[in-house]
Design an enzyme around this catalytic site. Sequence first.
Site, PDB file in Angstrom:
ATOM      1  N   GLU A  66       0.803  -1.228   0.000  1.00 27.02           N
ATOM      2  CA  GLU A  66       0.000   0.000   0.000  1.00 27.02           C
ATOM      3  C   GLU A  66       0.839   1.282   0.000  1.00 27.02           C
ATOM      4  O   GLU A  66       1.824   1.388   0.725  1.00 27.02           O
ATOM      5  CB  GLU A  66      -0.920  -0.022   1.213  1.00 27.02           C
ATOM      6  CG  GLU A  66      -2.034   1.006   1.153  1.00 27.02           C
ATOM      7  CD  GLU A  66      -3.295   0.509   1.817  1.00 27.02           C
ATOM      8  OE1 GLU A  66      -4.067  -0.223   1.171  1.00 27.02           O
ATOM      9  OE2 GLU A  66      -3.506   0.844   2.990  1.00 27.02           O
ATOM     10  N   LYS A  68       0.296   4.805   1.125  1.00 29.87           N
ATOM     11  CA  LYS A  68      -0.672   5.508   1.987  1.00 29.87           C
ATOM     12  C   LYS A  68       0.084   6.517   2.842  1.00 29.87           C
ATOM     13  O   LYS A  68       0.927   6.163   3.647  1.00 29.87           O
ATOM     14  CB  LYS A  68      -1.374   4.438   2.835  1.00 29.87           C
ATOM     15  CG  LYS A  68      -2.133   4.889   4.024  1.00 29.87           C
ATOM     16  CD  LYS A  68      -3.031   3.787   4.621  1.00 29.87           C
ATOM     17  CE  LYS A  68      -2.314   2.810   5.521  1.00 29.87           C
ATOM     18  NZ  LYS A  68      -3.229   1.973   6.325  1.00 29.87           N
ATOM     19  N   LYS A 128      -7.689   2.456  -3.977  1.00 30.11           N
ATOM     20  CA  LYS A 128      -8.185   2.227  -2.628  1.00 30.11           C
ATOM     21  C   LYS A 128      -8.940   3.479  -2.213  1.00 30.11           C
ATOM     22  O   LYS A 128      -8.345   4.529  -1.979  1.00 30.11           O
ATOM     23  CB  LYS A 128      -6.998   1.965  -1.706  1.00 30.11           C
ATOM     24  CG  LYS A 128      -7.366   1.467  -0.337  1.00 30.11           C
ATOM     25  CD  LYS A 128      -7.314  -0.046  -0.296  1.00 30.11           C
ATOM     26  CE  LYS A 128      -7.789  -0.618   0.999  1.00 30.11           C
ATOM     27  NZ  LYS A 128      -7.020  -0.210   2.159  1.00 30.11           N
ATOM     28  N   GLU A 177     -14.398  -6.302   0.073  1.00 27.95           N
ATOM     29  CA  GLU A 177     -13.849  -6.378   1.444  1.00 27.95           C
ATOM     30  C   GLU A 177     -14.950  -6.592   2.476  1.00 27.95           C
ATOM     31  O   GLU A 177     -15.971  -5.910   2.458  1.00 27.95           O
ATOM     32  CB  GLU A 177     -13.118  -5.067   1.733  1.00 27.95           C
ATOM     33  CG  GLU A 177     -12.603  -4.969   3.155  1.00 27.95           C
ATOM     34  CD  GLU A 177     -11.914  -3.635   3.394  1.00 27.95           C
ATOM     35  OE1 GLU A 177     -10.935  -3.323   2.691  1.00 27.95           O
ATOM     36  OE2 GLU A 177     -12.365  -2.905   4.285  1.00 27.95           O
ATOM     37  N   ASN A 199     -10.925  -7.834   6.131  1.00 32.55           N
ATOM     38  CA  ASN A 199     -10.216  -6.760   6.835  1.00 32.55           C
ATOM     39  C   ASN A 199     -10.175  -7.079   8.331  1.00 32.55           C
ATOM     40  O   ASN A 199     -11.219  -7.255   8.961  1.00 32.55           O
ATOM     41  CB  ASN A 199     -10.870  -5.397   6.581  1.00 32.55           C
ATOM     42  CG  ASN A 199      -9.887  -4.261   6.859  1.00 32.55           C
ATOM     43  OD1 ASN A 199      -8.932  -4.429   7.626  1.00 32.55           O
ATOM     44  ND2 ASN A 199     -10.106  -3.120   6.235  1.00 32.55           N
ATOM     45  N   GLU A 229      -6.250  -8.448   5.180  1.00 34.56           N
ATOM     46  CA  GLU A 229      -5.956  -7.011   5.106  1.00 34.56           C
ATOM     47  C   GLU A 229      -5.797  -6.415   6.504  1.00 34.56           C
ATOM     48  O   GLU A 229      -6.603  -6.704   7.395  1.00 34.56           O
ATOM     49  CB  GLU A 229      -7.121  -6.265   4.437  1.00 34.56           C
ATOM     50  CG  GLU A 229      -7.491  -6.730   3.052  1.00 34.56           C
ATOM     51  CD  GLU A 229      -8.717  -5.976   2.531  1.00 34.56           C
ATOM     52  OE1 GLU A 229      -9.291  -6.411   1.543  1.00 34.56           O
ATOM     53  OE2 GLU A 229      -9.123  -4.950   3.148  1.00 34.56           O
ATOM     54  N   SER A 230      -4.795  -5.573   6.665  1.00 37.67           N
ATOM     55  CA  SER A 230      -4.562  -4.755   7.870  1.00 37.67           C
ATOM     56  C   SER A 230      -3.920  -5.523   9.022  1.00 37.67           C
ATOM     57  O   SER A 230      -4.251  -6.678   9.284  1.00 37.67           O
ATOM     58  CB  SER A 230      -5.860  -4.143   8.433  1.00 37.67           C
ATOM     59  OG  SER A 230      -6.544  -3.407   7.467  1.00 37.67           O
TER      60      SER A 230
HETATM   61  O1  LIG Z   1      -6.589   2.580   8.603  1.00 42.18           O
HETATM   62  C1  LIG Z   1      -7.544   3.283   9.029  1.00 42.18           C
HETATM   63  O2  LIG Z   1      -7.435   4.072   9.981  1.00 42.18           O
HETATM   64  C2  LIG Z   1      -8.882   3.199   8.361  1.00 42.18           C
HETATM   65  C3  LIG Z   1      -9.960   3.903   8.892  1.00 42.18           C
HETATM   66  C4  LIG Z   1     -11.203   3.853   8.286  1.00 42.18           C
HETATM   67  C5  LIG Z   1     -11.369   3.141   7.121  1.00 42.18           C
HETATM   68  C6  LIG Z   1     -10.279   2.446   6.561  1.00 42.18           C
HETATM   69  C7  LIG Z   1      -9.061   2.472   7.178  1.00 42.18           C
HETATM   70  N1  LIG Z   1      -7.958   1.834   6.634  1.00 42.18           N
HETATM   71  C8  LIG Z   1      -7.971   1.178   5.384  1.00 42.18           C
HETATM   72  C9  LIG Z   1      -7.331  -0.132   5.515  1.00 42.18           C
HETATM   73  O3  LIG Z   1      -8.040  -1.059   5.804  1.00 42.18           O
HETATM   74  C10 LIG Z   1      -5.818  -0.230   5.427  1.00 42.18           C
HETATM   75  O4  LIG Z   1      -5.299   0.862   4.738  1.00 42.18           O
HETATM   76  C11 LIG Z   1      -5.246  -1.487   4.781  1.00 42.18           C
HETATM   77  O5  LIG Z   1      -5.965  -2.633   4.993  1.00 42.18           O
HETATM   78  C12 LIG Z   1      -3.782  -1.678   5.275  1.00 42.18           C
HETATM   79  O6  LIG Z   1      -3.756  -1.786   6.678  1.00 42.18           O
HETATM   80  P1  LIG Z   1      -2.412  -1.612   7.525  1.00 42.18           P
HETATM   81  O7  LIG Z   1      -1.431  -2.621   7.025  1.00 42.18           O
HETATM   82  O8  LIG Z   1      -2.828  -1.898   8.941  1.00 42.18           O
HETATM   83  O9  LIG Z   1      -1.944  -0.213   7.309  1.00 42.18           O
END
Ligand SMILES: O=C(O)c1ccccc1NCC(=O)[C@H](O)[C@H](O)COP(=O)(O)O
Length: 271
Positions: A66, A68, A128, A177, A199, A229-230
Site C-alpha cells: 500500500e 498511503k 483504494k 472487502e 479486513n 488485510e490490515s
Molecule cells: O486505517 C484506518 O485508519 C482506516 C480507517 C477507516 C477506514 C479504513 C481504514 N484503513 C484502510 C485499511 O483497511 C488499510 O489501509 C489497509 O488494509 C492496510 O492496513 P495496515 O497494514 O494496517 O496499514
Amino acid sequence: MQIETPTILKKIVARKYEEINERKSHTPYGNLEVAASVANVHNAPRGFAHALKHQIAIGKAAVIAEVKQASPSKGILRSPFVPADIAKSYEKGGAACLSVLTDSDFFKGHEEFLVQARAACKLPVIRKDFIVDEYQILEARAIGADCVLLIAACLSGQKLRELDQMARDLGMDVLVEVHNRPELDLALEYTHTELLGINNRDLHTFELSLDHTFELMGEVPSDRLIVTESGIHTRDDVALMRQKGIHAFLVGEAFMRADDPGKKLAELFQS
Ligand SMILES: O=C(O)c1ccccc1NCC(=O)[C@H](O)[C@H](O)COP(=O)(O)O
C-alpha cells in the site's frame, strides 16, 4: 434523547457522497466514459488478480503493497511521501500489486498518486477509496486503475452487484472487502469477483485482530481468493497466516513507516 455519534466509516461515506456531487458538477459522466475508454487503449488493465495468483502458483506470498500517506487511526505515516519512489521500491522488493489511497480528506491521498505510482513500475494497481457510485468506477479506470475496492460495510447488496459488474465490464478486477459474517454473506450473494478481502480492522471502531481472518476463512468458498488485510507487522504474522492457508496479503503501515518500504517487504515476506 441520545444522539448517536457517527463512526469514522459513516463520516467518510457521508463526505464521499458530497465529494462525488462536487465532482459530477465539474466533470460530467459522459466525459469520464470517454476518458475510461481512452484508458482502455493506452493504459490497458494489467491483470491484478492474475498477478496475485501467479505469485501463489510459484509458492510465494502475494503481497499488495500500500501507498498511503496517512490514515484516520494512525495519522501521518510517511513524510516525505513520493509515490513513484515507493512504487519502484515495492517492485524491487517483490510486491505482486500496489494499493494506492486516493481519498484526500481522511488519508491525504490523491488520484495523481495512483497515476504517478503506476507510471513508475509495471505492477497492477488497485484504487483504494470508498466507492459508493458508478462515477467513481469510471474515474478509477480513467486514471489507469487495474482493480477497485468495494467495501461491503458501505454498500447494499444491489449496489455491490452493480458496481462489481460495472468494474469487471470495464476490464478491471474487484477486491470485495468484508469484516464480519453478515458482510461476507452479502459479498458472496451479490458479487462474482474472485478476490475476497477480510479486513482485520473494524472500520467503525478501529479495533484490530488477525482472528477476523481465521474466523471467517472457513466460510469462504474455494473459488474465491482470500486476501488478509490490515495489521500485518511481523514475520510471525505472515508465518501464521501462511500456515493456516492464507497466501495473499494487503499491507500498509508496516511498509510506510520503514525507510525503504520494498526492503521491509522483502524482510517480512522472504522465506
Ligand atoms: O486505517 C484506518 O485508519 C482506516 C480507517 C477507516 C477506514 C479504513 C481504514 N484503513 C484502510 C485499511 O483497511 C488499510 O489501509 C489497509 O488494509 C492496510 O492496513 P495496515 O497494514 O494496517 O496499514
